[in-house]
Design a protein around this motif. Structure first.
Motif, PDB file in Angstrom:
ATOM      1  N   VAL A  77      11.591   2.401  -0.237  1.00  0.00           N
ATOM      2  CA  VAL A  77      10.488   3.331   0.104  1.00  0.00           C
ATOM      3  C   VAL A  77       9.187   2.972   0.489  1.00  0.00           C
ATOM      4  N   ALA A  78       9.189   1.686  -0.258  1.00  0.00           N
ATOM      5  CA  ALA A  78       7.707   0.911  -0.037  1.00  0.00           C
ATOM      6  C   ALA A  78       7.261   0.742   1.404  1.00  0.00           C
ATOM      7  N   ALA A  79       5.955   0.846   1.592  1.00  0.00           N
ATOM      8  CA  ALA A  79       5.508   0.529   3.216  1.00  0.00           C
ATOM      9  C   ALA A  79       3.962   0.578   2.866  1.00  0.00           C
ATOM     10  N   LEU A  80       3.495   0.086   3.964  1.00  0.00           N
ATOM     11  CA  LEU A  80       2.158   0.205   4.120  1.00  0.00           C
ATOM     12  C   LEU A  80       1.760   1.557   5.292  1.00  0.00           C
ATOM     13  N   THR A  81       1.233   2.707   4.442  1.00  0.00           N
ATOM     14  CA  THR A  81       1.252   3.490   5.311  1.00  0.00           C
ATOM     15  C   THR A  81      -0.129   4.058   5.900  1.00  0.00           C
ATOM     16  N   GLU A  82      -1.079   3.119   5.698  1.00  0.00           N
ATOM     17  CA  GLU A  82      -2.184   3.485   6.538  1.00  0.00           C
ATOM     18  C   GLU A  82      -2.343   3.404   7.887  1.00  0.00           C
ATOM     19  N   LEU A  83      -2.983   4.579   8.593  1.00  0.00           N
ATOM     20  CA  LEU A  83      -2.665   4.626  10.019  1.00  0.00           C
ATOM     21  C   LEU A  83      -3.457   3.800  10.655  1.00  0.00           C
ATOM     22  N   ASN A  84      -4.618   3.266   9.964  1.00  0.00           N
ATOM     23  CA  ASN A  84      -5.437   2.241  10.598  1.00  0.00           C
ATOM     24  C   ASN A  84      -5.226   0.859   9.914  1.00  0.00           C
ATOM     25  N   GLY A  85      -4.030   0.662   9.207  1.00  0.00           N
ATOM     26  CA  GLY A  85      -3.784  -0.813   8.874  1.00  0.00           C
ATOM     27  C   GLY A  85      -3.756  -1.625   9.971  1.00  0.00           C
ATOM     28  N   GLY A  86      -3.941  -2.963   9.357  1.00  0.00           N
ATOM     29  CA  GLY A  86      -4.160  -4.228  10.287  1.00  0.00           C
ATOM     30  C   GLY A  86      -2.681  -4.436  10.689  1.00  0.00           C
ATOM     31  N   ARG A  87      -2.882  -5.314  11.822  1.00  0.00           N
ATOM     32  CA  ARG A  87      -1.262  -5.548  12.471  1.00  0.00           C
ATOM     33  C   ARG A  87      -0.710  -6.549  11.405  1.00  0.00           C
ATOM     34  N   GLN A  88      -1.339  -7.753  11.100  1.00  0.00           N
ATOM     35  CA  GLN A  88      -0.704  -8.682  10.180  1.00  0.00           C
ATOM     36  C   GLN A  88      -0.021  -8.131   8.818  1.00  0.00           C
ATOM     37  N   GLU A  89      -1.033  -7.239   7.958  1.00  0.00           N
ATOM     38  CA  GLU A  89      -0.602  -6.565   6.768  1.00  0.00           C
ATOM     39  C   GLU A  89       0.448  -5.492   7.149  1.00  0.00           C
ATOM     40  N   SER A  90       0.447  -5.048   8.343  1.00  0.00           N
ATOM     41  CA  SER A  90       1.564  -3.884   8.691  1.00  0.00           C
ATOM     42  C   SER A  90       2.765  -4.765   8.969  1.00  0.00           C
ATOM     43  N   GLU A  91       2.664  -5.579   9.384  1.00  0.00           N
ATOM     44  CA  GLU A  91       3.981  -6.350   9.816  1.00  0.00           C
ATOM     45  C   GLU A  91       4.668  -6.853   8.700  1.00  0.00           C
ATOM     46  N   GLN A  92       3.717  -7.534   7.667  1.00  0.00           N
ATOM     47  CA  GLN A  92       4.180  -8.282   6.378  1.00  0.00           C
ATOM     48  C   GLN A  92       4.969  -7.346   5.694  1.00  0.00           C
TER      49      GLN A  92
END
Ligand SMILES: NC(=O)c1ccc[n+]([C@@H]2O[C@H](COP(=O)([O-])OP(=O)(O)OC[C@H]3O[C@@H](n4cnc5c(N)ncnc54)[C@H](OP(=O)(O)O)[C@@H]3O)[C@@H](O)[C@H]2O)c1
Length: 363
Positions: free
Chosen positions: A95-110
């Protein structure tokens, strides 16, 4: 009763909290939760604070905590923890994810791509060396990309998506990898919720995430121009529908290898949302609709540029160009007493009222 322990990531998030609470309250199953300690607060203390006394009271008996991070190799688990998972985990909910729609590329990828890659590696290991039978993966209906018109089919990925933000793009790549593992024989079920908001009856949500910060920008008058048409729709679903549907679909042996859109088939319009705001919350800041094409044309205006900067990641959600096939979901939920959700005037009022009552939105 034969215990079939569930291993769950993302238990401290909005969906995870609700899912774990329901599993503790409505089943006898053991749960193994991957939770990270944060800001000097231990995983156990975070679970106590975020998931409440019913779940916290089961730690050490029905609920076990593993301290880990999905971005680390093997989630950063010790050999003993991996051995425990091999021995016990029968189902795995990633279930875990980075769900911020304005999240940065690197953190979203990681987190979204890297974390899912680690989840797949672990799932293969638990399948081959342990007792794992199934993986349930939480994707999003917006892997289809919210910028372009598209009729999204459940058992396929859009070959030419127009992604509005890093969240959509990285969830797309993550799902692509999950589908690849599925083809190679990993027994996976994919859930694709649209935008998850509060409870259908109480409006309650534990985390004002994803679309709520967008509501706030307008409710507080930080932004007042909304580039949308009254007839534009946005697809939201109540959190209790998502968790109920997930539990029902996960219990079906025939859901292996399938993807499920957890969406509404009658999404509300922007016009309805604005009427709710004006009638039910007259003290919220006023909003002016502007024609989206006009808004694009006045790009050079510094005010418009500033507004665009804030709202760009959300625009696709407001002017939903996607339709969602729900054949798998309907078939799986038939006879379960779980209909696709109503997201009408009364529902929108309830979710906004809850956010107002909690002082998240000023009105
Ligand atoms: N909410 C929606 O509208 C929506 C819609 C469609 C799909 N989904 C999908 O549903 C899932 C759950 O969404 P949500 O709304 O519950 O998300 P959320 O509230 O943002 O929670 C995210 C969860 O992921 C965990 N996490 C993030 N990075 C991690 C890391 N590096 N290691 C371990 N755990 C990490 C967080 O743990 P911490 O507490 O430690 O940060 C938290 O438990 C996601 O996969 C999301 O893409 C959500």
């Amino acid at each position: 009763m034969s215990d079939r322990p569930l291993f769950i990531t993302g238990a401290t998030g909005a969906l995870g909290r609700r899912l774990v609470r329901e599993l503790v309250e409505t089943t006898d199953r053991s749960l193994i939760l991957l939770v990270r300690g944060r800001g000097g607060v231990s995983a156990a203390d975070r679970v106590g604070k975020l998931l409440g006394p019913v779940v916290a009271g089961q730690i050490g008996s029905r609920v076990e905590l593993l301290d880990g991070d999905v971005t680390r190799p093997g989630f950063g688990l010790s050999d003993a923890d991996r051995a425990l998972l091999r021995r016990r985990a029968v189902e795995f909910f990633h279930v875990a994810a980075l769900t911020e729609l304005n999240g940065g590329r690197q953190e979203s990828e990681q987190i979204n791509v890297g974390g899912t890659t680690e989840a797949l590696r672990l799932a293969w290991d638990l399948l081959q060396e342990g007792s794992l039978e199934r993986l349930f993966y939480f994707s999003t209906a917006y892997v289809a990309g919210s910028l372009r018109r598209y009729d999204a089919v459940e058992d396929a990925l859009n070959p030419d998506p127009g992604h509005a933000n890093n969240y959509e793009a990285t969830k797309y790549e993550a799902e692509r990898r999950v589908r690849g593992a599925m083809v190679e024989g990993l027994p996976v079920t994919i859930f694709r919720p649209s935008i998850v908001v509060g409870d259908s009856v109480s409006g309650e949500v534990t985390e004002f995430n994803v679309v709520y910060p967008f509501f706030k920008l307008y409710a507080h008058g930080i932004i007042n121009l909304l580039p949308a048409r009254p007839e534009d729709t946005f697809n939201v679903v109540p959190i209790d529908f998502v968790t109920a549907a997930v539990r029902a679909i996960a219990a079906r042996p025939d859901s292996v290898g399938k993807t499920y859109h957890l969406v509404t088939d009658r999404p509300p319009t922007i016009g309805t949302l604005l009427t709710v705001k004006e009638v039910e919350f007259p003290r919220m800041a006023p909003i002016t609709l502007v024609d989206p094409e006009e808004f694009e044309r006045v790009d050079h205006d510094p005010l418009v540029a500033k507004i665009r900067h804030f709202i760009e990641p959300y625009l696709g959600y407001l002017r939903c160009k996607l339709t969602f096939d729900t054949a798998n979901t309907r078939a799986a939920l038939e006879g379960s007493g779980i209909p696709l959700p109503e997201t009408d005037y009364r529902f929108l009022t309830r979710i906004l009222q809850y956010a107002v009552d909690k002082n998240y939105l000023l009105a």
